[in-house]
Scaffold this active site. Sequence first.
Site, PDB file in Angstrom:
ATOM      1  N   GLU A  56       0.937  -1.186   0.128  1.00  0.00           N
ATOM      2  CA  GLU A  56       0.034  -0.083  -0.152  1.00  0.00           C
ATOM      3  C   GLU A  56       0.787   1.237  -0.088  1.00  0.00           C
ATOM      4  OE1 GLU A  56      -2.475   1.495  -0.963  1.00  0.00           O
ATOM      5  OE2 GLU A  56      -4.015   1.474   0.632  1.00  0.00           O
ATOM      6  N   ASP A  57       0.326   2.330  -0.328  1.00  0.00           N
ATOM      7  CA  ASP A  57       1.073   3.536  -0.455  1.00  0.00           C
ATOM      8  C   ASP A  57       1.149   4.318   0.743  1.00  0.00           C
ATOM      9  OD1 ASP A  57      -1.681   4.174  -0.652  1.00  0.00           O
ATOM     10  OD2 ASP A  57      -1.444   5.713  -2.247  1.00  0.00           O
ATOM     11  N   ASP A  92      -3.670   6.115   6.372  1.00  0.00           N
ATOM     12  CA  ASP A  92      -4.262   7.200   7.123  1.00  0.00           C
ATOM     13  C   ASP A  92      -5.126   7.041   8.081  1.00  0.00           C
ATOM     14  OD1 ASP A  92      -4.463  10.136   7.149  1.00  0.00           O
ATOM     15  OD2 ASP A  92      -6.199   9.905   5.832  1.00  0.00           O
ATOM     16  N   PHE A 125      -0.639  16.529   4.064  1.00  0.00           N
ATOM     17  CA  PHE A 125      -0.932  15.844   2.656  1.00  0.00           C
ATOM     18  C   PHE A 125       0.092  15.923   1.717  1.00  0.00           C
ATOM     19  CE2 PHE A 125      -3.169  15.058  -1.324  1.00  0.00           C
ATOM     20  CZ  PHE A 125      -3.950  13.919  -0.995  1.00  0.00           C
ATOM     21  N   ARG A 141       1.140  12.026  -9.337  1.00  0.00           N
ATOM     22  CA  ARG A 141       1.649  10.490  -9.281  1.00  0.00           C
ATOM     23  C   ARG A 141       2.995  10.130  -9.824  1.00  0.00           C
ATOM     24  NH1 ARG A 141      -2.785   7.574  -7.138  1.00  0.00           N
ATOM     25  NH2 ARG A 141      -4.888   7.892  -7.896  1.00  0.00           N
TER      26      ARG A 141
END
Length: 202
Positions: A119-120, A123, A172, A185
């Site tokens: 996963e990136d 959160d 963010f 991206r």
Amino acid sequence: VQGYWGYKKCSIYVFKGERKLMKEKLTVLIGEKEIQSRVEKLAAEISESYKGESLLVVGILRGAIMFMVDLLKKLEINDVQIDFMAVSSYGSSTVSSGKINIKKDLSESIEGRNVLIVEDIIDTGNTLYHLIEYLKKDNPKSVKLCTLFDKPERREKEVPVDWVGFDIPNKFIVGYGLDYAQRYRNLPYIAELAFIEDEDEK
Ligand code: IMP
Ligand code: MG
């Protein structure tokens, strides 16, 4: 480019009924080399942990693509297969919280297999929490989780994370697979995204 910052696109925001032109300001937080050397270390730890075993690496689209590709190239495991999932969380504020929307499911069964979710960023943890529950229904041999970025401050759901690349403060971030409105991206580094008023464009 460590320390580099610059202005990219402009966005229009409606704030308190007022229409404002905002600049998107990018500040580099983690450079390309730093990411690569961390990924190399993670790959070594993961390879060690699956010694003599086969592995199915499941990348979560779309954010995990850069990390997944770089990680895969550095794994020293003979029997590695890959698959992808695309999911979206309903979040915690909606009635349907407790479910995820699976937009693309796995191509094959994971029964009896060692699954590594890549996963990136984690959160709130909502997406991964429900995804792991979902995968376990197919009776895999094991399910482990590797995320490149983690925002532990924001956690709402406890998620068992086996490998973390970097802890990130509550900011963010974009780049290296991560997007804002599907953009950024492609950046090879991680930048913080902030919005500032565009004084010139009034
Ligand atoms: P959560 O853990 O269910 O809250 O959601 C995780 C997902 O939210 C990630 O897979 C990203 O797609 C997205 N996300 C969370 N934080 C960021 C960020 O800082 N930049 C870009 N995407 C983010
Ligand atoms: Mg995303």
